[in-house]
Design a protein around this motif. Sequence first.
Motif, PDB file in Angstrom:
ATOM      1  N   GLY A 218       0.792  -1.227   0.000  1.00 17.34           N
ATOM      2  CA  GLY A 218       0.000   0.000   0.000  1.00 17.34           C
ATOM      3  C   GLY A 218       0.819   1.270   0.000  1.00 17.34           C
ATOM      4  N   LEU A 219       2.091   1.183  -0.381  1.00 15.25           N
ATOM      5  CA  LEU A 219       2.963   2.355  -0.317  1.00 15.25           C
ATOM      6  C   LEU A 219       2.783   3.302  -1.502  1.00 15.25           C
ATOM      7  N   LEU A 220       2.221   2.811  -2.597  1.00 14.60           N
ATOM      8  CA  LEU A 220       2.070   3.665  -3.779  1.00 14.60           C
ATOM      9  C   LEU A 220       0.902   4.640  -3.643  1.00 14.60           C
ATOM     10  N   GLY A 221      -0.045   4.331  -2.750  1.00 14.80           N
ATOM     11  CA  GLY A 221      -1.204   5.210  -2.587  1.00 14.80           C
ATOM     12  C   GLY A 221      -1.956   5.362  -3.895  1.00 14.80           C
ATOM     13  N   GLU A 222      -2.227   6.598  -4.296  1.00  9.05           N
ATOM     14  CA  GLU A 222      -2.963   6.867  -5.534  1.00  9.05           C
ATOM     15  C   GLU A 222      -2.041   7.053  -6.731  1.00  9.05           C
ATOM     16  N   CYS A 223      -0.756   6.830  -6.532  1.00 11.13           N
ATOM     17  CA  CYS A 223       0.221   7.066  -7.611  1.00 11.13           C
ATOM     18  C   CYS A 223       0.530   5.766  -8.355  1.00 11.13           C
ATOM     19  N   ALA A 224       0.356   5.777  -9.645  1.00  7.92           N
ATOM     20  CA  ALA A 224       0.683   4.608 -10.469  1.00  7.92           C
ATOM     21  C   ALA A 224       2.126   4.717 -10.953  1.00  7.92           C
ATOM     22  N   ILE A 225       2.830   3.584 -10.967  1.00 10.30           N
ATOM     23  CA  ILE A 225       4.199   3.538 -11.501  1.00 10.30           C
ATOM     24  C   ILE A 225       4.249   2.468 -12.585  1.00 10.30           C
ATOM     25  N   ASP A 226       4.551   2.875 -13.805  1.00  3.73           N
ATOM     26  CA  ASP A 226       4.687   1.935 -14.921  1.00  3.73           C
ATOM     27  C   ASP A 226       6.156   1.752 -15.247  1.00  3.73           C
TER      28      ASP A 226
END
Length: 409
Positions: free
Chosen positions: A145-153
């Motif tokens: 749950g560390l990414l929160g609302e941020c997507a990383i591609d």
Amino acid sequence: MTKLLTAHFDEPKLHELETYRRLGGYEGLKKASQMGREALMAEMSKSNLRGLGGAGFGAAMKWSTVPAEAKNPGPRYVVVNCDESEPGCFKDRVLVTRSPHQLIEGLLIAAYAIDARRTFIFIRGEYEVQHKILQKALDEARTAGLLGECAIDLMRGAGAYISGLDTSLLETMEGKKAWPRQPPPFPTVSGLLGRPTVVNNVETLSMIPHIVMRGGEWFAKLGTAKSGGTVLFSVSGHVEKPGVYEFPMGTPLKDILAAAGGVKDGKRLKAVIPGGVSTPVMTADELDTPMDFEGPRAKGTFLGAGGVIVLDETADMVSVAHNIERFLAHESCGQCTPCRQGSFWHERILERGLSGGGTADDLATLERAGENITGKVICALGDTVGVVTRALMKKFPEDFKARFPERRG
């Protein structure tokens, strides 16, 4: 000596989330979100963190040029430049291999700073092992749950050197030919898909959690007046212990060489290429140069991406120049005629010298060709074609006179 990015490299499982968090990882992300964007930007500004991919542009300054949401509503992006292709540079490969979560944490903080909800890591195609390590680390962070609302591609390149340049990288990401863009506008105003985009390299972003946790002023004091913190050097060539070394900004070149065990087999030092092959050469008499963004510039060269290549007394500088120009001719994207043709002619002329057919007239041609390239192309690769050989000719004239003698009769 203070180390930041490599401080825990003796931990065998540093690449795993559990170990990284046990050592305080992701506390910087938590603190950044609590302090707010304005306070975060203030600390970044105090830190004097410079872009460590080669350009040396102030990180906080770059972020501050992203238009405010009210002026330019819509998505904005952060892109990690992990397309490390400069010969002599391998520090990003080591950072991703040993501490991928340090990069991910820095990326998430940067995304928070400019309110980006989508981010990308563009990794060099040949870095297959590092791609797997990063993917696993991203999966760990996402599950926790560390990414929160941020997507990383995570995106892979196709092995083109030119894609390491920010605007070429963006073209590649959009599925186009990797041709550099002619600014302005700069990527922070019109980048990926025409949206505001911050492009930072792996090392730059990995510094950010340390700045957040210990403060911008503390970070700035580690380095010099204009270049804060530490910097990684990839040391290779004729040294006893090639590898990646972390030093405070401004450390003399001789200390970096000493850490790498000195010149291999006790031979005499002839030259050092300080920042990867795109940076002009330095002589053995310039080892007192402080290695920050200002020191090498005073000697007519650049810190670049910290790729220190050591050459001993046996090195033939015409052969060195030919090797570099052959690489640049192969990697030229062909968009600018001076680079496309100039790199080809540099390679051919230097090859003629190595094969015994060169004359002193060729040296004048190389000088004139270099002058007609530098400053007349879009990107730094083209400038490199015109600069590198002329620097070698200036600092090691005897090597070139031996390969390009005066005509007889």
